[in-house]
Design an enzyme around this catalytic site. Structure first.
Site, short mmCIF file in Angstrom:
data_model
loop_
_atom_site.label_atom_id
_atom_site.label_comp_id
_atom_site.label_asym_id
_atom_site.label_seq_id
_atom_site.Cartn_x
_atom_site.Cartn_y
_atom_site.Cartn_z
CE LYS A 113 -106.40 88.52 -19.76
NZ LYS A 113 -105.12 88.39 -20.48
C1 LIG Z 1 -104.60 87.51 -21.39
C2 LIG Z 1 -103.32 87.81 -22.05
C3 LIG Z 1 -102.96 87.21 -23.28
C4 LIG Z 1 -103.83 86.19 -23.98
O1 LIG Z 1 -105.01 86.76 -24.50
P1 LIG Z 1 -106.24 85.83 -24.94
O2 LIG Z 1 -107.35 86.75 -25.25
O3 LIG Z 1 -106.53 84.97 -23.73
O4 LIG Z 1 -105.80 85.02 -26.10
C5 LIG Z 1 -101.75 87.57 -23.86
N1 LIG Z 1 -100.91 88.44 -23.25
C6 LIG Z 1 -101.22 89.03 -22.07
C7 LIG Z 1 -100.24 89.97 -21.45
C8 LIG Z 1 -102.44 88.74 -21.43
O5 LIG Z 1 -102.73 89.32 -20.25
#
Ligand SMILES: *Cc1c(COP(=O)(O)O)cnc(C)c1O
Length: 496
Positions: A113
């Site tokens: 993120k």
């Molecule tokens: C948010 C997240 C995901 C999923 O990503 P999306 O963009 O919502 O599909 C996968 N792994 C981790 C560690 C995340 O923080």
């Protein structure tokens, strides 16, 4: 270039407005009306650039209403300030001649993120300035773990902003809670909601829906905003690392310019994998996109059958950031795959809202199946995959990336790969130390800090500095709030 709504052709706005508004009027999502093309010549040129240079090029194409100087400044603030502990920002590791890992977790919160949320605050404050808004931007976010911390780190001490995060009191991991309650910065507030994630999220939605409160805030020069993953400003920075990974493989001689590669993406809200699809639409030589889900396998079923059905049990898994039944960004994918059919997308989304279910037409289903391959695995297979990958490659996966690895093996089905594959790694194993340590050793450490130490000591890994520091930091935020008091607390906090 302008942006329209997935559900309404009448919407046409510049990038700055799309980024400030987040959600299109009428409930649709903003999408670019024309896809920029990255030609082979430009791609070859990009190979010699560093991550920041690659980001400048991609962003520039999507933000014609921003000057080159403004884009430079945004990219530098996001990736040039030393908040990423790997100079490559998003480095690629080689596991075999066929398989590579794109590590997206060298930012301040150790999850992917950060790739977007280190940039969003600078993008959104500049966009606000452009559309003539002044005053303070108050960002409210409900989180199930990773987003809240990444938003706090992104917005901390960014002038003209405040960031307030609500997390469910007993709904996040120990590490995630520590990361949030020890957050530094003068413009941050963290609150534990007495309830679950839905309570926190509904509380935030009610605050946004209160026109009276919104008006009072505006009178004081405060605009409410969210750091939600459906904001175009979060999606766009994610396109960059798909190009960057491809350029890195050319640079190291692993592929030749023009060779197709597959990407495997651990998926929840469909944001990360959607960015890969955008890269493909822009001309990146991508074969298949492999969509990996945990036991909440609503997407696997959708890809295979064309029926999206959220009426099912919800499972709390060991890959919690993928525990999602409504993948919001899928709406954008459907828009593009249906050839920009606003009507069709609108009717799918109405059906989802009213009955929790929709079915796409045969044409859309077939097109989707040509682009995506879907698979899923449960916690037990996730544990086995963490252990097996360590044995095979000497590489330690976090639980989310392990779901990706498991689905990659399913996709291959034991055959030799047609194309080289890049597995997208979304979190550092240290963010989920006790789960990972248990998967590797069969021992339940019990204590999270103990698991961090054993994972580092027994598997020869370096603990990310931000995780190491957590247990020494003072807890700054101990306040809880009942869900029915969230709105009055925000009013008091922001209006004084
Ligand atoms: C948010 C997240 C995901 C999923 O990503 P999306 O963009 O919502 O599909 C996968 N792994 C981790 C560690 C995340 O923080």
């Amino acid at each position: 270039m302008v942006y329209t709504s997935t559900r309404d052709a009448g919407v046409n706005v510049f990038a700055a407005e799309a980024i400030v508004r987040g959600l299109a009027p009428g409930g649709g999502l903003f999408v670019p009306t024309k896809m920029p093309r990255i030609t082979g010549a430009r791609l070859s040129e990009m190979v010699s650039f560093d991550y920041l240079g690659r980001a400048r090029g991609i962003l520039g194409d999507f933000l014609p209403d921003f000057t080159a100087g403004e884009i430079d400044d945004i990219v530098l603030k996001a990736y040039g300030g030393g908040s990423f502990e790997d100079s490559g920002i998003a480095p690629v590791r080689k596991l075999s001649d066929e398989l590579y890992v794109l590590e997206l977790w060298h930012g301040p919160t150790c999850a992917f993120k950060d790739m977007a949320l280190q940039m969003l605050p600078h993008l959104i404050t500049k966009a606000l300035e452009k559309i003539g808004g002044g005053g303070t931007l108050a960002v409210l976010t409900a989180t199930s773990g990773d987003t809240g911390k990444a938003a706090l780190e992104g917005f901390r001490d960014v002038s003209g902003t405040k960031i307030i995060v609500f997390y469910p009191e007993n709904g996040v991991s120990h590490t995630q809670e520590l990361q949030m309650v020890t957050q530094e910065g003068e413009n941050v507030l963290v609150l534990a909601v007495k309830g679950n994630f839905d309570d926190a999220q509904n509380g935030v939605k009610e605050i946004f829906a209160d026109g009276e409160l919104g008006k009072k805030l505006l009178e004081k020069g405060i605009l409410l905003s969210s750091a939600n993953s459906i904001n175009w400003g979060r999606l766009m920075p994610q396109i960059v690392y798909y190009f960057s990974a491809y350029c890195d493989l050319i640079k190291t001689g692993e592929i030749r310019a023009g060779d197709e590669v597959d990407f495997v993406v651990p998926t929840g809200n469909f944001g990360n994998i959607l960015a890969a699809y955008y890269a493909k639409l822009m001309g990146l030589p991508v074969g298949r996109l492999v969509c990996a889900s945990n036991k909440n396998n609503v997407l696997t079923e959708f890809i295979n059958s064309g029926v999206y059905n959220r009426n099912r049990d919800f499972y709390a898994t060991k890959s919690p950031s993928m525990d999602i039944l409504i993948s919001s960004n899928l709406e954008r994918f459907l828009y593009h795959v249906s050839g920009g059919d606003h009507e069709a997308v609108g009717s799918y989304m109405r059906a989802l809202r009213d009955s929790g279910k929709y079915e796409v037409c045969a044409e859309v289903r077939e097109k989707m199946q040509g682009l995506l391959w879907g698979g899923h695995c449960d916690d037990e297979d996730t544990f086995k995959t963490i252990a097996a990958a360590y044995k095979k490659y000497g590489y330690v996966l976090d639980p989310h990336t392990a779901v990706g690895m498991n689905v990659y093996e399913q996709y291959r089905g034991g055959a030799k790969a047609e194309r080289k594959t890049i597995l997208v790694s979304t979190a550092s194993p240290f963010k989920f130390s006790s789960t990972v340590y248990f998967a590797l050793s069969g021992e339940d450490e019990g204590d999270e800090l103990g698991a961090v130490k054993k994972l580092a000591g027994e598997y020869g890994l370096r603990v990310p500095p931000s995780i190491e520091a957590l247990w020494q930091k003072p807890r700054r935020f101990e306040r809880g709030v009942r869900k029915e008091d969230m709105k009055s607390l925000i009013a008091k906090e922001l209006l004084g």
